[in-house]
Motif scaffolding. Structure first.
Motif, PDB file in Angstrom:
ATOM      1  N   GLY A  75       0.786  -1.227   0.000  1.00  9.40           N
ATOM      2  CA  GLY A  75       0.000   0.000   0.000  1.00  9.40           C
ATOM      3  C   GLY A  75       0.816   1.273   0.000  1.00  9.40           C
ATOM      4  N   PHE A  76       2.144   1.181  -0.130  1.00 15.20           N
ATOM      5  CA  PHE A  76       2.958   2.392  -0.158  1.00 15.20           C
ATOM      6  C   PHE A  76       2.938   3.043  -1.540  1.00 15.20           C
ATOM      7  CE2 PHE A  76       4.841   0.301   3.563  1.00 15.20           C
ATOM      8  CZ  PHE A  76       4.866   1.364   4.444  1.00 15.20           C
ATOM      9  N   LEU A  77       2.849   2.241  -2.587  1.00 12.97           N
ATOM     10  CA  LEU A  77       2.834   2.751  -3.949  1.00 12.97           C
ATOM     11  C   LEU A  77       1.556   2.317  -4.661  1.00 12.97           C
ATOM     12  CD1 LEU A  77       6.503   2.016  -5.196  1.00 12.97           C
ATOM     13  CD2 LEU A  77       5.611   4.146  -4.214  1.00 12.97           C
ATOM     14  N   VAL A  78       1.204   3.048  -5.694  1.00 10.09           N
ATOM     15  CA  VAL A  78       0.123   2.637  -6.590  1.00 10.09           C
ATOM     16  C   VAL A  78       0.681   2.654  -8.005  1.00 10.09           C
ATOM     17  CG1 VAL A  78      -1.798   3.417  -5.147  1.00 10.09           C
ATOM     18  CG2 VAL A  78      -0.727   5.023  -6.728  1.00 10.09           C
ATOM     19  N   ALA A  79       0.301   1.645  -8.791  1.00  8.82           N
ATOM     20  CA  ALA A  79       0.740   1.553 -10.183  1.00  8.82           C
ATOM     21  C   ALA A  79      -0.362   2.093 -11.078  1.00  8.82           C
ATOM     22  CB  ALA A  79       1.066   0.108 -10.535  1.00  8.82           C
TER      23      ALA A  79
END
Length: 497
Positions: A75-79
């Motif tokens: 949940g730290f990054l979103v693609a």
């Protein structure tokens, strides 16, 4: 937005070492997580592509791919398809982790100890976070997007961007203002307040607060005494204190500031005679004459804030400045309540000698307010858009004020409002024992935003039974249901419709 292949901005975020005892993938994840939690990566900034980052770090592309994928899973990054990897905005919505000081930071400068003025210790502004998302925003000083003249304002900005107009405002004006704006203030704004001034008696400011700060910086020093209305405008009080002045609170009643209570040794008197801040009562004609007579007798300077006086009132009064024959009244005006508070445009009207000194001071502070904004506003005034806007706002706010008074009478009859015409707010006094701060919290839970009144008082034992309700941002049809909800928050059961 930074380009994704611009790796220079990422050079300080990654410290990869084969001797750290951790896998390269873990080190990449740790570096990115630390940068996110320390707010070093904005949500709008794409991370470098896996290929570019792998080349920069000298690792296999698959190592970076796996690190990114795990950060997406956590949940730290979103693609985002065809755009790359971004910080998850939900992570940035949580509080930042406390910073741990390194040995090199142990001797950091204590800026609070070095400061010469205690600006951060002054009374904070009213907290109106996310007021626009509330169902019933009884907030003061904000604007209603449905009443804003978007088409007319855009037209004036387009006109200001014409080639010939750009030549008029693009050069450095040093300490001067747009002559067309000065002319329009002189011809269209001031006469409505009964003020007739020459161009050299007007200076443009970045709003009323900037005007007050300039006056305090130029005229006040440690030990200056400023008589002020109590309750009164809290930011003016703080601005004068920052200049070293001592505040002498003067009571306010149904006729405005009690002039007989103004100390004779005060060098300055700050007043809001058109609509007293925050009670909204106008200063009576008798008090106006007495204030001017006392100021002449005691050699005092009067700073008149034309607070909430831009609209067309049912019983309009001319500015105190219009009665001034000795040049000791300094008038501060603003266009925030008609155009928009974010525009930050105001003006000072005073004797030519004082305006010349203010121009010299302003040159060292900011030279002059942005000339393109000045020209756009000048065009807005010259084309009659402002006159039309004032009429539209005055009608809308008059209807809202009437509806608000009716709703208060019906659902909060124990709350007493000041009897004053015009303005964009209502000042209310509740029963003894009322805690308006607690009421504000309870009302906010019901999507009702109000402003507790204690911040307007000078003394430490501030009364808690007052509140201010603004009408500039709330739609007419939302006023009555909003007061119903406020009554429920106050512990009363609203009567049946």
């Amino acid at each position: 937005m930074p380009q994704r292949n611009d790796t220079a901005i990422w050079s300080g975020l990654f410290r990869i070492s084969a001797e750290s005892g951790q896998t390269l993938q873990a080190q990449i994840r740790q570096a990115i997580v630390a940068a996110i939690l320390d707010r070093q990566i904005a949500a709008s900034m794409p991370l470098p592509s896996c290929r570019i980052l792998a080349e920069k770090l000298g690792v296999a592309r698959g190592t970076v791919v796996l690190a990114f994928q795990q950060l997406v899973d956590q949940g730290f990054l979103v693609a985002r398809e065809r755009r790359g990897h971004f910080v998850n905005p939900e992570v940035l919505a949580t509080p930042a982790k406390p910073q741990q000081k390194s040995p090199d930071q142990a001797n950091e400068i204590d800026w609070k100890a070095r400061r010469q003025i205690a600006a951060s210790d002054m009374q904070p502004p009213a907290k109106l976070d996310n007021w626009i998302k509330s169902s019933y925003p009884f907030v003061y000083g904000q604007f209603d997007p449905t009443l804003f003249p978007t088409a007319e304002w855009r037209e004036c900005n387009r006109m200001a961007l014409a080639v010939l107009e750009i030549r008029n405002w693009a050069a450095d004006m040093v300490d001067r203002d747009d002559p067309l704006l000065i002319e329009q203030i002189q011809a269209r704004l001031l006469p409505r307040r009964g003020i007739f001034a020459n161009p050299d008696e007007i200076i443009v400011t970045l709003g009323a607060q900037n005007a007050l700060y300039m006056l305090a910086t130029l005229l006040m020093s440690k030990g200056s005494k400023v008589a002020m209305e109590d309750p009164g405008y809290p930011d003016a009080r703080s601005i004068f204190r920052l200049a070293g002045a001592d505040i002498e609170p003067v009571p306010v009643d149904h006729s405005g500031i009690v002039t007989s209570a103004i100390p004779s040794d005060a060098g300055f008197v700050f007043v809001t005679p058109s609509h007293q801040c925050p009670t909204m009562v106008p200063l009576s004609a008798e008090r106006r004459q007495d204030l001017l007579a006392r100021a002449t007798r005691n050699n005092q300077i009067i700073i008149e804030d034309g607070y909430d006086s831009q609209l067309l009132d049912e019983a309009p009064q001319q500015a105190l400045k219009s009665l001034d024959r000795s040049g000791r009244v300094v008038y501060v005006g603003s266009m925030s309540k008609t155009l928009a508070p974010g525009l930050r445009l105001g003006y000072i009207v005073a004797s030519a000698d004082l305006i010349a000194e203010l121009r010299a001071l302003r040159r060292f502070m900011l030279r002059h307010p942005p000339a393109n904004n000045q020209r756009a506003v000048a065009l807005f005034l010259s084309l009659g858009h402002h006159e039309a806007l004032v009429r539209r706002l005055s009608t809308a706010f008059g209807e809202r004020r009437k509806r608000l008074v009716q709703a208060i009478s019906a659902f909060l009859p124990e709350w007493q409002s000041t009897d004053s015409a015009g303005g964009t707010s209502l000042w209310l006094e509740g029963p003894r024992g009322t805690d308006s701060r607690g009421l504000a919290a309870a009302a906010a839970a019901r999507s009702v935003i109000i402003e507790p009144g204690e911040r307007f008082f000078e003394h430490s034992d501030k009364p808690t039974r007052f509140m201010r309700l603004g009408i500039s941002s709330i739609a007419l049809q939302h006023i009555e249901p909003g007061i119903r909800e406020l009554a429920t928050a106050a512990g009363r059961r609203p009567a049946a419709a």
